[in-house]
Design a protein around this motif. Structure first.
Motif, PDB file in Angstrom:
ATOM      1  N   PHE A 100       0.853  -1.186   0.000  1.00 45.15           N
ATOM      2  CA  PHE A 100       0.000   0.000   0.000  1.00 45.15           C
ATOM      3  C   PHE A 100       0.886   1.232   0.000  1.00 45.15           C
ATOM      4  CE2 PHE A 100      -3.390  -2.412   2.557  1.00 45.15           C
ATOM      5  CZ  PHE A 100      -4.211  -2.582   1.454  1.00 45.15           C
ATOM      6  N   SER A 128      -0.456   2.370   4.245  1.00 39.80           N
ATOM      7  CA  SER A 128      -1.292   1.327   4.824  1.00 39.80           C
ATOM      8  C   SER A 128      -2.294   1.939   5.800  1.00 39.80           C
ATOM      9  CB  SER A 128      -0.411   0.310   5.557  1.00 39.80           C
ATOM     10  OG  SER A 128      -1.211  -0.681   6.144  1.00 39.80           O
ATOM     11  N   LEU A 160       0.466  -4.707   9.983  1.00 40.03           N
ATOM     12  CA  LEU A 160      -0.608  -5.679   9.790  1.00 40.03           C
ATOM     13  C   LEU A 160      -0.873  -5.997   8.320  1.00 40.03           C
ATOM     14  CD1 LEU A 160      -3.047  -4.417  12.576  1.00 40.03           C
ATOM     15  CD2 LEU A 160      -1.485  -6.373  12.624  1.00 40.03           C
ATOM     16  N   ALA A 161      -0.537  -5.074   7.426  1.00 41.89           N
ATOM     17  CA  ALA A 161      -0.740  -5.360   6.002  1.00 41.89           C
ATOM     18  C   ALA A 161       0.205  -6.499   5.600  1.00 41.89           C
ATOM     19  CB  ALA A 161      -0.508  -4.108   5.164  1.00 41.89           C
ATOM     20  N   ARG A 162      -0.232  -7.256   4.597  1.00 41.66           N
ATOM     21  CA  ARG A 162       0.454  -8.525   4.347  1.00 41.66           C
ATOM     22  C   ARG A 162       1.821  -8.401   3.678  1.00 41.66           C
ATOM     23  NH1 ARG A 162      -4.811  -9.753   4.296  1.00 41.66           N
ATOM     24  NH2 ARG A 162      -5.588 -11.763   5.024  1.00 41.66           N
ATOM     25  N   ARG A 167       4.672  -9.825   5.988  1.00 39.99           N
ATOM     26  CA  ARG A 167       5.140 -11.223   6.070  1.00 39.99           C
ATOM     27  C   ARG A 167       6.130 -11.545   4.948  1.00 39.99           C
ATOM     28  NH1 ARG A 167      -0.900 -14.011   5.296  1.00 39.99           N
ATOM     29  NH2 ARG A 167      -1.446 -12.765   7.095  1.00 39.99           N
ATOM     30  N   LEU A 199      -5.118  -0.197  -7.355  1.00 35.42           N
ATOM     31  CA  LEU A 199      -5.176  -1.655  -7.118  1.00 35.42           C
ATOM     32  C   LEU A 199      -6.046  -2.368  -8.136  1.00 35.42           C
ATOM     33  CD1 LEU A 199      -5.655  -1.795  -3.227  1.00 35.42           C
ATOM     34  CD2 LEU A 199      -3.669  -2.626  -4.503  1.00 35.42           C
ATOM     35  N   LYS A 200      -7.125  -1.705  -8.536  1.00 36.28           N
ATOM     36  CA  LYS A 200      -8.088  -2.371  -9.426  1.00 36.28           C
ATOM     37  C   LYS A 200      -7.944  -1.896 -10.870  1.00 36.28           C
ATOM     38  CE  LYS A 200     -10.025  -4.371  -5.760  1.00 36.28           C
ATOM     39  NZ  LYS A 200      -8.971  -4.604  -4.796  1.00 36.28           N
ATOM     40  N   GLY A 236      -6.559  -7.732  -7.454  1.00 37.58           N
ATOM     41  CA  GLY A 236      -6.337  -6.324  -7.158  1.00 37.58           C
ATOM     42  C   GLY A 236      -5.885  -6.088  -5.734  1.00 37.58           C
ATOM     43  N   GLN A 237      -4.988  -6.927  -5.241  1.00 37.85           N
ATOM     44  CA  GLN A 237      -4.518  -6.785  -3.862  1.00 37.85           C
ATOM     45  C   GLN A 237      -2.993  -6.683  -3.810  1.00 37.85           C
ATOM     46  OE1 GLN A 237      -6.447 -10.301  -2.054  1.00 37.85           O
ATOM     47  NE2 GLN A 237      -7.866  -8.859  -1.123  1.00 37.85           N
ATOM     48  N   ILE A 238      -2.522  -6.224  -2.669  1.00 35.99           N
ATOM     49  CA  ILE A 238      -1.085  -6.291  -2.370  1.00 35.99           C
ATOM     50  C   ILE A 238      -0.901  -7.385  -1.331  1.00 35.99           C
ATOM     51  CG2 ILE A 238      -0.638  -3.880  -2.906  1.00 35.99           C
ATOM     52  CD1 ILE A 238      -0.507  -4.845   0.694  1.00 35.99           C
ATOM     53  N   PRO A 239       0.272  -7.977  -1.173  1.00 35.07           N
ATOM     54  CA  PRO A 239       1.476  -7.709  -1.954  1.00 35.07           C
ATOM     55  C   PRO A 239       1.541  -8.594  -3.202  1.00 35.07           C
ATOM     56  CG  PRO A 239       1.988  -9.241  -0.198  1.00 35.07           C
ATOM     57  CD  PRO A 239       0.536  -8.918  -0.070  1.00 35.07           C
ATOM     58  N   GLU A 280      -0.488 -13.858  -3.605  1.00 40.45           N
ATOM     59  CA  GLU A 280      -0.836 -14.732  -2.474  1.00 40.45           C
ATOM     60  C   GLU A 280       0.410 -14.921  -1.588  1.00 40.45           C
ATOM     61  OE1 GLU A 280      -3.652 -15.745  -1.206  1.00 40.45           O
ATOM     62  OE2 GLU A 280      -4.825 -14.964  -2.868  1.00 40.45           O
ATOM     63  N   THR A 281       0.304 -14.394  -0.382  1.00 40.10           N
ATOM     64  CA  THR A 281       1.480 -14.417   0.495  1.00 40.10           C
ATOM     65  C   THR A 281       1.941 -15.834   0.830  1.00 40.10           C
ATOM     66  OG1 THR A 281      -0.004 -14.092   2.382  1.00 40.10           O
ATOM     67  CG2 THR A 281       1.132 -12.149   1.527  1.00 40.10           C
ATOM     68  N   ARG A 322      -2.820 -10.102  14.069  1.00 45.80           N
ATOM     69  CA  ARG A 322      -4.043  -9.351  13.757  1.00 45.80           C
ATOM     70  C   ARG A 322      -5.005  -9.317  14.944  1.00 45.80           C
ATOM     71  NH1 ARG A 322      -6.382  -8.602   8.374  1.00 45.80           N
ATOM     72  NH2 ARG A 322      -7.878  -6.924   8.680  1.00 45.80           N
TER      73      ARG A 322
HETATM   74  N1  GTB Z   1      -4.921 -13.925   0.384  1.00 48.00           N
HETATM   75  C1  GTB Z   1      -4.166 -12.742   0.008  1.00 48.00           C
HETATM   76  C2  GTB Z   1      -2.698 -12.890   0.408  1.00 48.00           C
HETATM   77  O1  GTB Z   1      -2.414 -13.559   1.414  1.00 48.00           O
HETATM   78  O2  GTB Z   1      -1.828 -12.361  -0.299  1.00 48.00           O
HETATM   79  C3  GTB Z   1      -4.833 -11.541   0.677  1.00 48.00           C
HETATM   80  C4  GTB Z   1      -4.151 -10.253   0.282  1.00 48.00           C
HETATM   81  C5  GTB Z   1      -4.861  -9.060   0.941  1.00 48.00           C
HETATM   82  O3  GTB Z   1      -5.839  -9.218   1.691  1.00 48.00           O
HETATM   83  N2  GTB Z   1      -4.357  -7.884   0.658  1.00 48.00           N
HETATM   84  C6  GTB Z   1      -4.954  -6.679   1.211  1.00 48.00           C
HETATM   85  C7  GTB Z   1      -5.415  -5.779   0.057  1.00 48.00           C
HETATM   86  O4  GTB Z   1      -4.731  -5.615  -0.899  1.00 48.00           O
HETATM   87  C8  GTB Z   1      -3.914  -5.936   2.026  1.00 48.00           C
HETATM   88  S1  GTB Z   1      -3.402  -6.876   3.435  1.00 48.00           S
HETATM   89  N3  GTB Z   1      -6.610  -5.201   0.205  1.00 48.00           N
HETATM   90  C9  GTB Z   1      -7.148  -4.296  -0.757  1.00 48.00           C
HETATM   91  C10 GTB Z   1      -8.295  -4.866  -1.493  1.00 48.00           C
HETATM   92  O5  GTB Z   1      -8.622  -6.050  -1.334  1.00 48.00           O
HETATM   93  O6  GTB Z   1      -8.894  -4.096  -2.276  1.00 48.00           O
HETATM   94  C11 GTB Z   1      -4.915  -6.817   4.474  1.00 48.00           C
HETATM   95  C12 GTB Z   1      -4.830  -5.741   5.481  1.00 48.00           C
HETATM   96  C13 GTB Z   1      -4.987  -4.434   5.113  1.00 48.00           C
HETATM   97  C14 GTB Z   1      -4.918  -3.437   6.086  1.00 48.00           C
HETATM   98  C15 GTB Z   1      -4.697  -3.783   7.399  1.00 48.00           C
HETATM   99  N4  GTB Z   1      -4.649  -2.762   8.389  1.00 48.00           N
HETATM  100  O7  GTB Z   1      -4.489  -1.584   8.054  1.00 48.00           O
HETATM  101  O8  GTB Z   1      -4.765  -3.064   9.594  1.00 48.00           O
HETATM  102  C16 GTB Z   1      -4.533  -5.094   7.757  1.00 48.00           C
HETATM  103  C17 GTB Z   1      -4.593  -6.083   6.787  1.00 48.00           C
END
Ligand code: GTB
Length: 215
Positions: free
Chosen positions: A8, A11, A18-20, A23, A45-46, A57-60, A71-72, A173
């Motif tokens: 992000f 974040s 907490l964002a993935r 890890r 993202l999208k 459309g997700q990170i990382p 996928e982490t 989390r």
């Molecule tokens: N299964 C996938 C993986 O393990 O890689 C899940 C990835 C995922 O959930 N990514 C999230 C994302 O991109 C960010 S980490 N979300 C945007 C979307 O889906 O549009 C999840 C996350 C985000 C923020 C916090 N936080 O701020 O506390 C914690 C966890």
């Protein structure tokens, strides 16, 4: 070899780890691989460029010499498979460590996510309190089982592995909820993970990234 991950741009947790991407950063720090981080804004993202890396459309995401992963679980497994330090050499021990990675993302993380989402996204619903208590019990069931298996051991199966890395990050989390503290051996397990120098470096890097000044 250049490794680039996405994270992000900022974040929502302000850099509490907490964002993935944390890890993945942690895994790279454990095996001593340098990496670059490309920030992605929420709206991007999208958009097609990012969707070509991650169809959801997700990170990382993870890029290395033309290889693109999302996928982490898969990313950390790839890192652990390529470099020494995160998986035992002995085939049976290795298979068990990988089993713990799957347990983290497939068995422990889903109720934790359900709980976090109910707290964050559904708090204004009239049924929220009842739902939260139902999901909290579901989380407790899993924590009780995990706590029983961990017992007094330091890590889940022998030495620290990618299975512990994934499990610790999944459990983190829960820290604000107080649920983790109901299981002192799990709370101590998470603290042990956080004490690892590689975790500290990963955390510091993502914090610095999330608190950097805008250009
Ligand atoms: N299964 C996938 C993986 O393990 O890689 C899940 C990835 C995922 O959930 N990514 C999230 C994302 O991109 C960010 S980490 N979300 C945007 C979307 O889906 O549009 C999840 C996350 C985000 C923020 C916090 N936080 O701020 O506390 C914690 C966890």
């Amino acid at each position: 070899m250049t490794i680039t991950i996405t994270a992000f741009d900022r974040s929502p947790d302000g850099g509490r780890g907490l964002a993935r991407d944390t890890r993945v950063r942690w895994a790279l720090e454990e095996v001593g691989q340098p990496y670059e981080v490309r920030p992605v804004a929420f709206r991007a993202l999208k958009e097609p460029a990012h969707l070509s890396l991650n169809p959801f459309g997700q990170i990382p995401t993870y890029e290395e010499n033309g290889l693109v992963l999302f996928e982490t679980g898969s990313i950390v497994l790839h890192i652990a498979g390529r470099h020494k330090g995160l998986l035992p050499e002995a085939p049976d021990s290795r298979a068990r460590a990988i089993t713990w990675m799957f347990a983290a993302v497939n068995t422990i993380e889903p109720p934790i996510l359900e709980y976090a989402n109910a707290r964050l996204l559904e708090s204004d619903r009239p049924w929220n309190e009842e739902r939260l208590s139902i999901i909290a019990d579901r989380v407790r069931d899993r924590l009780r089982q995990l706590s029983a298996r961990l017992g007094a051991a330091e890590w889940l199966d022998g030495g620290f592995s990618a299975g512990d890395l994934m499990m610790v990050h999944v459990l983190q989390r829960l820290k604000p909820s107080g649920l983790l503290d109901e299981f002192p051996n799990l709370a101590a397990y998470v603290e042990r993970g956080e004490e690892r120098p590689a975790y500290k470096r990963a955390f510091a890097a993502q914090l610095a990234f999330n608190t950097r000044k805008p250009l």
